[in-house]
Enzyme design. Structure first.
Site, PDB file in Angstrom:
ATOM      1  N   ASP A 193      -6.149  -2.323  21.552  1.00  0.00           N
ATOM      2  CA  ASP A 193      -5.408  -1.254  22.238  1.00  0.00           C
ATOM      3  C   ASP A 193      -4.929  -0.226  21.221  1.00  0.00           C
ATOM      4  O   ASP A 193      -4.535   0.877  21.577  1.00  0.00           O
ATOM      5  CB  ASP A 193      -4.201  -1.864  22.969  1.00  0.00           C
TER       6      ASP A 193
ATOM      7  N   GLU B 191      -5.081   7.012  14.974  1.00  0.00           N
ATOM      8  CA  GLU B 191      -4.971   7.411  16.389  1.00  0.00           C
ATOM      9  C   GLU B 191      -4.659   8.894  16.471  1.00  0.00           C
ATOM     10  O   GLU B 191      -3.928   9.398  15.617  1.00  0.00           O
ATOM     11  CB  GLU B 191      -3.876   6.598  17.070  1.00  0.00           C
TER      12      GLU B 191
ATOM     13  N   HIS C 216      -4.286   2.905  23.412  1.00  0.00           N
ATOM     14  CA  HIS C 216      -2.853   2.641  23.197  1.00  0.00           C
ATOM     15  C   HIS C 216      -2.094   2.679  24.541  1.00  0.00           C
ATOM     16  O   HIS C 216      -1.144   3.448  24.718  1.00  0.00           O
ATOM     17  CB  HIS C 216      -2.257   3.654  22.205  1.00  0.00           C
ATOM     18  N   LEU C 217      -2.575   1.829  25.458  1.00  0.00           N
ATOM     19  CA  LEU C 217      -1.995   1.801  26.813  1.00  0.00           C
ATOM     20  C   LEU C 217      -1.024   0.649  26.996  1.00  0.00           C
ATOM     21  O   LEU C 217      -0.533   0.437  28.103  1.00  0.00           O
ATOM     22  CB  LEU C 217      -3.122   1.636  27.860  1.00  0.00           C
ATOM     23  N   GLY C 218      -0.759  -0.106  25.905  1.00  0.00           N
ATOM     24  CA  GLY C 218       0.079  -1.304  26.024  1.00  0.00           C
ATOM     25  C   GLY C 218       1.348  -1.074  26.839  1.00  0.00           C
ATOM     26  O   GLY C 218       1.734  -1.912  27.658  1.00  0.00           O
ATOM     27  N   ALA C 219       1.994   0.070  26.629  1.00  0.00           N
ATOM     28  CA  ALA C 219       3.299   0.302  27.279  1.00  0.00           C
ATOM     29  C   ALA C 219       3.169   1.138  28.550  1.00  0.00           C
ATOM     30  O   ALA C 219       4.173   1.509  29.146  1.00  0.00           O
ATOM     31  CB  ALA C 219       4.216   1.013  26.298  1.00  0.00           C
TER      32      ALA C 219
HETATM   33  N1  LIG Z   1       0.371  -1.376  22.304  1.00  0.00           N
HETATM   34  C1  LIG Z   1       1.520  -0.900  22.654  1.00  0.00           C
HETATM   35  O1  LIG Z   1       1.606   0.075  23.405  1.00  0.00           O
HETATM   36  C2  LIG Z   1       2.771  -1.550  22.184  1.00  0.00           C
HETATM   37  C3  LIG Z   1       3.894  -1.576  23.027  1.00  0.00           C
HETATM   38  C4  LIG Z   1       5.061  -2.165  22.566  1.00  0.00           C
HETATM   39  C5  LIG Z   1       5.113  -2.704  21.301  1.00  0.00           C
HETATM   40  N2  LIG Z   1       4.029  -2.643  20.504  1.00  0.00           N
HETATM   41  C6  LIG Z   1       4.060  -3.228  19.172  1.00  0.00           C
HETATM   42  O2  LIG Z   1       4.104  -4.636  19.288  1.00  0.00           O
HETATM   43  C7  LIG Z   1       4.653  -5.191  18.100  1.00  0.00           C
HETATM   44  C8  LIG Z   1       5.598  -6.337  18.435  1.00  0.00           C
HETATM   45  O3  LIG Z   1       6.691  -5.863  19.175  1.00  0.00           O
HETATM   46  P1  LIG Z   1       7.908  -6.838  19.522  1.00  0.00           P
HETATM   47  O4  LIG Z   1       8.789  -6.111  20.441  1.00  0.00           O
HETATM   48  O5  LIG Z   1       7.442  -8.179  19.897  1.00  0.00           O
HETATM   49  O6  LIG Z   1       8.599  -6.911  18.098  1.00  0.00           O
HETATM   50  P2  LIG Z   1       9.601  -8.030  17.584  1.00  0.00           P
HETATM   51  O7  LIG Z   1      10.290  -7.443  16.431  1.00  0.00           O
HETATM   52  O8  LIG Z   1      10.405  -8.599  18.687  1.00  0.00           O
HETATM   53  O9  LIG Z   1       8.630  -9.172  17.058  1.00  0.00           O
HETATM   54  C9  LIG Z   1       7.836  -9.019  15.928  1.00  0.00           C
HETATM   55  C10 LIG Z   1       7.659 -10.411  15.348  1.00  0.00           C
HETATM   56  O10 LIG Z   1       6.789 -10.306  14.232  1.00  0.00           O
HETATM   57  C11 LIG Z   1       7.236 -11.247  13.294  1.00  0.00           C
HETATM   58  N3  LIG Z   1       6.740 -10.962  11.971  1.00  0.00           N
HETATM   59  C12 LIG Z   1       7.229 -10.086  11.050  1.00  0.00           C
HETATM   60  N4  LIG Z   1       6.511 -10.158   9.920  1.00  0.00           N
HETATM   61  C13 LIG Z   1       5.545 -11.090  10.133  1.00  0.00           C
HETATM   62  C14 LIG Z   1       4.504 -11.574   9.328  1.00  0.00           C
HETATM   63  N5  LIG Z   1       4.316 -11.156   8.065  1.00  0.00           N
HETATM   64  N6  LIG Z   1       3.685 -12.503   9.859  1.00  0.00           N
HETATM   65  C15 LIG Z   1       3.860 -12.958  11.121  1.00  0.00           C
HETATM   66  N7  LIG Z   1       4.865 -12.530  11.925  1.00  0.00           N
HETATM   67  C16 LIG Z   1       5.680 -11.598  11.435  1.00  0.00           C
HETATM   68  C17 LIG Z   1       8.738 -11.140  13.366  1.00  0.00           C
HETATM   69  O11 LIG Z   1       9.353 -12.299  12.832  1.00  0.00           O
HETATM   70  C18 LIG Z   1       8.957 -11.025  14.848  1.00  0.00           C
HETATM   71  O12 LIG Z   1       9.181 -12.284  15.439  1.00  0.00           O
HETATM   72  C19 LIG Z   1       5.282  -4.000  17.367  1.00  0.00           C
HETATM   73  O13 LIG Z   1       4.391  -3.590  16.346  1.00  0.00           O
HETATM   74  C20 LIG Z   1       5.323  -2.912  18.395  1.00  0.00           C
HETATM   75  O14 LIG Z   1       5.292  -1.658  17.829  1.00  0.00           O
HETATM   76  C21 LIG Z   1       2.856  -2.080  20.912  1.00  0.00           C
HETATM   77  O1  LIG Z   2       5.689   0.567  20.109  1.00  0.00           O
HETATM   78  C1  LIG Z   2       5.600   0.885  21.291  1.00  0.00           C
HETATM   79  O2  LIG Z   2       6.579   0.910  22.060  1.00  0.00           O
HETATM   80  C2  LIG Z   2       4.253   1.180  21.838  1.00  0.00           C
HETATM   81  O3  LIG Z   2       3.331   1.346  20.841  1.00  0.00           O
HETATM   82  C3  LIG Z   2       4.190   2.211  22.896  1.00  0.00           C
HETATM   83  O4  LIG Z   2       3.854   3.468  22.414  1.00  0.00           O
HETATM   84  P1  LIG Z   2       3.815   4.714  23.409  1.00  0.00           P
HETATM   85  O5  LIG Z   2       5.209   4.976  23.828  1.00  0.00           O
HETATM   86  O6  LIG Z   2       3.243   5.830  22.659  1.00  0.00           O
HETATM   87  O7  LIG Z   2       2.973   4.329  24.576  1.00  0.00           O
END
Ligand SMILES: NC(=O)c1ccc[n+]([C@@H]2O[C@H](COP(=O)([O-])OP(=O)(O)OC[C@H]3O[C@@H](n4cnc5c(N)ncnc54)[C@H](O)[C@@H]3O)[C@@H](O)[C@H]2O)c1
Ligand SMILES: O=C(O)[C@H](O)COP(=O)(O)O
Length: 527
Positions: free
Chosen positions: A257, A262, A280-283
């Site tokens: 995703d 990007e 990047h549609l995760g959210a």
């Molecule tokens: N695709 C999307 O649209 C989307 C949406 C929301 C979040 N995200 C991404 O998802 C990720 C996780 O978000 P979250 O809310 O669960 O964060 P979070 O901070 O709650 O969890 C992250 C976890 O990663 C662990 N971590 C840190 N370093 C590490 C390492 N070296 N090895 C293994 N684990 C490790 C931390 O201990 C923590 O438990 C973030 O990068 C966030 O930006 C992407």
């Molecule tokens: O870290 C996040 O919250 C996600 O990557 C979502 O990103 P966006 O708001 O651009 O969809």
């Protein structure tokens, strides 16, 4: 009072703009601008609300002369230069939970899409091929899911996977054994996870430790036929090694995703069999976007209008209920810090902040940050509560916090002490009527003074005639005295005089005051 002005620079649910307006902010929604356009505009704004498209760089922060807060409607803040924002005193907040369920569901959706090759089967069916024999899938039941990162999203993914009767093996150095048991997952080291997982899903932030965590070397340690899902951040997986693994057949499928660069408009991975991706549609669900938009606008408005701090990455939290109660304490703390900062010339290795009585029952972090802001402002005019703790650390200032819930002479007291070459020196203050800051002690001498405007601080030998002489000197120089606060250790001993004056005291007047009989120290102060 002029309303704080907020810019929403990324596509955001309209609820954000509505909340800003309802909470007393002016708001502009201007999305899709180039960095140069944003640089030209940002100076007007107190707040900047973003998602992942706006990159808040040093150059943008340099131009952000009024900016106080950046709010990320979402989780990842890797598009914000946080050290630069902190150095500039700008609070950076995110909404850590608003889109976690949605993102976890996207990871599960991609896992199923990989297991049953849904995108390709859909495309070929709609092309009229009816490829019934071309898509033999795998069940997820009984398979092992390797979870890299077991935080908010990772733990939701784990709970859904367990509901699907999968085994979950988690690698996360910060996952405690107790939490792993609570989550129903097996805590493992990375190599064990790589060797055992049928599916691997990534849920960590992108840091120096996680960058390239699925490198060519680590991908080679995975089980043949592994399927990989990344809904966290591009850069966690080596995209070239992923392509090679898919081409060789070692990796049975991969779903991304997020990409290293990007928007990913081109990639060697595009068109690779068993590779699927989303932009990047995760959210991107209605629910998550409403959640993060409401939350970011509420948090930012709360900060800009009431001083409440929630989910800040570079400042201690301060709830909207705490903020009004703490406000006079932070004022007092800043004044005491400022007084010590103005009165100490030496480099100070240590500052101690002691809260006593009612002050000890409060959240200490904002009080400490306010003392440091006052103390360091003498050295740099741009210091505030956000950057002061960072600056203190950078300058090697040891900060001690002490609290005593028992009341002393005052029902509430903050004492700021510094270690100087001459020993420990301290000033203390209280709140009159719980709102009015008052200095009540300086360097062991009891006083009672309001710290405001231009002031003069004089240490002299307590002797008859001195007050008349200083009054005459100031009168001759057309400096009007507002208040007069006198304290002394004992009759005839060392006395401290704090005068508030209606205009700044020029250097020559200070010199003349310093030459009056019995005067040991004279300083001009400003609050
Ligand atoms: N695709 C999307 O649209 C989307 C949406 C929301 C979040 N995200 C991404 O998802 C990720 C996780 O978000 P979250 O809310 O669960 O964060 P979070 O901070 O709650 O969890 C992250 C976890 O990663 C662990 N971590 C840190 N370093 C590490 C390492 N070296 N090895 C293994 N684990 C490790 C931390 O201990 C923590 O438990 C973030 O990068 C966030 O930006 C992407
Ligand atoms: O870290 C996040 O919250 C996600 O990557 C979502 O990103 P966006 O708001 O651009 O969809």
């Amino acid at each position: 009072m002029t309303k704080p002005k907020v810019l929403i620079s990324d596509k955001m649910d309209p609820n954000a703009a509505r909340i800003f307006e309802e909470r007393g902010c002016d708001v502009d929604v201007i999305t899709g601008e180039t960095p140069e356009q944003l640089i030209a505009r940002i100076g007007e704004y107190d707040g900047l609300a973003i998602r992942s498209s706006t990159k808040v760089t040093q150059a943008i922060l340099d131009a952000a002369t009024n900016l106080k807060v950046i709010g990320r409607a979402g989780i990842g803040v890797d598009n914000v230069d946080i050290p630069a924002a902190s150095a500039k005193g700008v609070v950076v907040m995110n909404t850590p939970f608003g889109n976690s369920i949605t993102t976890a569901e996207h990871a599960i959706a991609l896992m199923f899409a990989l297991a049953r090759q849904l995108p390709e089967a859909n495309a070929q069916t709609q092309a009229g091929l009816w490829p019934k024999n071309g898509f033999m899938g795998v069940e997820v039941t009984g398979k092992t899911l390797g979870l890299i990162g077991a935080g908010n999203i990772g733990s939701i993914v784990a709970s859904r996977a367990l509901g699907l009767r999968m085994k979950v093996v988690a690698f996360d150095p910060f996952l405690t054994p107790e939490r792993a048991v609570e989550m129903g997952v097996e805590k493992a080291d990375l190599d064990t996870l790589l060797a055992r997982a049928d599916f691997i899903t990534l849920h960590t932030p992108l840091t120096d430790q996680t960058r390239n965590i699925l490198s060519a070397e680590n991908l080679a340690k995975t089980k043949k036929g592994v399927r990989i899902i990344n809904c966290a951040r591009g850069g966690l997986v080596d995209e070239a090694a992923l392509k090679a693994g898919l081409d060789s057949g070692h990796i049975a499928g991969a779903a991304l995703d997020v990409f290293q660069t990007e928007p990913a408009k081109e990639s060697p991975l595009f068109g690779t069999p068993n590779f699927i991706c989303t932009p990047h549609l995760g959210a991107s669900t209605t629910e998550a976007q409403v959640n993060v938009a409401l939350q970011v606008a509420e948090q930012m408005a709360d900060f800009l209008v009431n001083g409440g701090v929630t989910n800040a990455l570079n400042m201690p939290s301060l709830s909207a209920e705490e903020a009004p109660k703490l406000k006079p304490y932070m004022k007092l703390a800043e004044l005491l810090g400022s007084m010590v900062g103005q009165l100490t010339r030496d480099s100070i290795p240590r500052i101690s902040i002691h809260c006593e009585g009612a002050a000890a029952e409060l959240n200490q972090k904002p009080i400490v940050a306010a003392v440091l802001a006052g103390f360091l402002r003498v050295q740099s005019a741009t210091v505030n509560m956000v950057n002061a703790p960072f600056l203190a650390k950078e300058r090697g200032l040891e900060v001690r916090e002490v609290k005593t819930e028992r009341e002393g002479d005052y029902h509430t007291l903050i004492r700021v002490s510094v270690k100087t070459e001459a020993g420990e020196r301290s000033v203390a203050g209280t709140l009159f009527n719980n709102v009015e800051p008052r200095l009540v002690e300086m360097f062991g001498i009891k006083v009672e003074a309001e710290l405001a405007g231009n002031m003069m601080y004089i240490v002299n030998e307590d002797a008859p005639g001195f007050i008349g002489r200083i009054g005459t000197l100031l009168g001759e120089n057309a400096i009007n005295i507002g208040t007069f606060n006198l304290g002394r250790r004992e009759a005839g001993g060392e006395a401290v005089l704090l005068l508030s004056v209606d205009s700044p005291v020029a250097g020559e007047v200070l010199d003349q005051a310093g030459k009056l009989p019995g005067v040991k120290t004279v300083k001009a102060l400003a609050f």
